[in-house]
Motif scaffolding. Sequence first.
Motif, PDB file in Angstrom:
ATOM      1  N   ALA A  66      31.004 -29.086 -28.619  1.00  0.00           N
ATOM      2  CA  ALA A  66      29.726 -28.597 -29.133  1.00  0.00           C
ATOM      3  C   ALA A  66      29.403 -29.271 -30.461  1.00  0.00           C
ATOM      4  CB  ALA A  66      29.760 -27.080 -29.292  1.00  0.00           C
ATOM      5  N   GLU A  67      30.386 -29.437 -31.321  1.00  0.00           N
ATOM      6  CA  GLU A  67      30.161 -30.095 -32.603  1.00  0.00           C
ATOM      7  C   GLU A  67      29.830 -31.569 -32.405  1.00  0.00           C
ATOM      8  OE1 GLU A  67      33.599 -29.213 -34.978  1.00  0.00           O
ATOM      9  OE2 GLU A  67      33.054 -27.097 -35.161  1.00  0.00           O
ATOM     10  N   GLU A  68      30.504 -32.205 -31.448  1.00  0.00           N
ATOM     11  CA  GLU A  68      30.218 -33.614 -31.152  1.00  0.00           C
ATOM     12  C   GLU A  68      28.801 -33.772 -30.620  1.00  0.00           C
ATOM     13  OE1 GLU A  68      33.240 -35.162 -28.567  1.00  0.00           O
ATOM     14  OE2 GLU A  68      34.840 -34.659 -29.986  1.00  0.00           O
ATOM     15  N   LEU A  69      28.387 -32.873 -29.733  1.00  0.00           N
ATOM     16  CA  LEU A  69      27.037 -32.925 -29.188  1.00  0.00           C
ATOM     17  C   LEU A  69      26.005 -32.690 -30.285  1.00  0.00           C
ATOM     18  CD1 LEU A  69      25.090 -33.148 -26.838  1.00  0.00           C
ATOM     19  CD2 LEU A  69      25.447 -30.713 -26.395  1.00  0.00           C
ATOM     20  N   ARG A  70      26.268 -31.736 -31.168  1.00  0.00           N
ATOM     21  CA  ARG A  70      25.354 -31.471 -32.279  1.00  0.00           C
ATOM     22  C   ARG A  70      25.217 -32.719 -33.155  1.00  0.00           C
ATOM     23  NH1 ARG A  70      27.731 -27.334 -34.188  1.00  0.00           N
ATOM     24  NH2 ARG A  70      26.547 -25.843 -32.965  1.00  0.00           N
ATOM     25  N   GLN A  71      26.333 -33.367 -33.443  1.00  0.00           N
ATOM     26  CA  GLN A  71      26.279 -34.575 -34.274  1.00  0.00           C
ATOM     27  C   GLN A  71      25.531 -35.695 -33.563  1.00  0.00           C
ATOM     28  OE1 GLN A  71      27.227 -34.818 -37.569  1.00  0.00           O
ATOM     29  NE2 GLN A  71      26.001 -36.661 -37.332  1.00  0.00           N
ATOM     30  N   ARG A 113      16.227 -26.313 -36.324  1.00  0.00           N
ATOM     31  CA  ARG A 113      16.680 -25.446 -35.225  1.00  0.00           C
ATOM     32  C   ARG A 113      18.116 -25.778 -34.834  1.00  0.00           C
ATOM     33  NH1 ARG A 113      11.524 -26.525 -33.301  1.00  0.00           N
ATOM     34  NH2 ARG A 113      12.358 -28.017 -31.810  1.00  0.00           N
ATOM     35  N   LEU A 114      18.420 -27.070 -34.751  1.00  0.00           N
ATOM     36  CA  LEU A 114      19.757 -27.504 -34.359  1.00  0.00           C
ATOM     37  C   LEU A 114      20.820 -27.046 -35.356  1.00  0.00           C
ATOM     38  CD1 LEU A 114      21.322 -29.212 -32.272  1.00  0.00           C
ATOM     39  CD2 LEU A 114      20.884 -31.193 -33.717  1.00  0.00           C
ATOM     40  N   LEU A 115      20.467 -27.040 -36.620  1.00  0.00           N
ATOM     41  CA  LEU A 115      21.403 -26.638 -37.669  1.00  0.00           C
ATOM     42  C   LEU A 115      21.369 -25.138 -37.963  1.00  0.00           C
ATOM     43  CD1 LEU A 115      20.889 -29.613 -40.141  1.00  0.00           C
ATOM     44  CD2 LEU A 115      22.850 -29.202 -38.629  1.00  0.00           C
ATOM     45  N   GLY A 116      20.497 -24.415 -37.266  1.00  0.00           N
ATOM     46  CA  GLY A 116      20.405 -22.971 -37.478  1.00  0.00           C
ATOM     47  C   GLY A 116      19.679 -22.596 -38.753  1.00  0.00           C
ATOM     48  N   LEU A 117      18.842 -23.488 -39.261  1.00  0.00           N
ATOM     49  CA  LEU A 117      18.129 -23.230 -40.509  1.00  0.00           C
ATOM     50  C   LEU A 117      16.758 -22.607 -40.286  1.00  0.00           C
ATOM     51  CD1 LEU A 117      18.946 -26.589 -42.336  1.00  0.00           C
ATOM     52  CD2 LEU A 117      20.094 -24.384 -42.598  1.00  0.00           C
TER      53      LEU A 117
END
Length: 140
Positions: A66-71, A113-117
């Motif tokens: 999930a972290e790799e996909l987010r990056q 949105r991706l970072l939850g901000l």
Amino acid sequence: MTKETRRRGTADAIRLTAAQKRARVVELRMAGHTWQTIADQVGYANKGGAYKAWQQALREITREPAEELRQLELDRLDRMLASVWPAAINPANPTVQHKAIDRVLAIEQARNRLLGLAAPTRIMVEEDIEVRLTFDGHEQ
């Protein structure tokens, strides 16, 4: 399992780091070993320790992709932003600039949105609630 086998297993386990121990737990569990056997071989005090290591390993396994996909998504957004940024800051053609600014804002919204901000745009709660108060056994 003999005391000697347990002692040897424990001595080997001391040499393992926590991450190595979790990896070994996953390997042994996938091979069908019981929690107690895993605890004995890896060096946990009891089967509960082995099970907790298994749970932690599973959390890490799902978190890393999930972290790799987010990056990866953030990198894509960076490339998109870099491609429209020059037009967004160039006032030579106002029509192109305004369209580019709209794209910049859309990219930034996606990043937030991706970072939850991003704050929720609307929260609506609808619920009928009945409240009954009782004082000294008498309902009011």
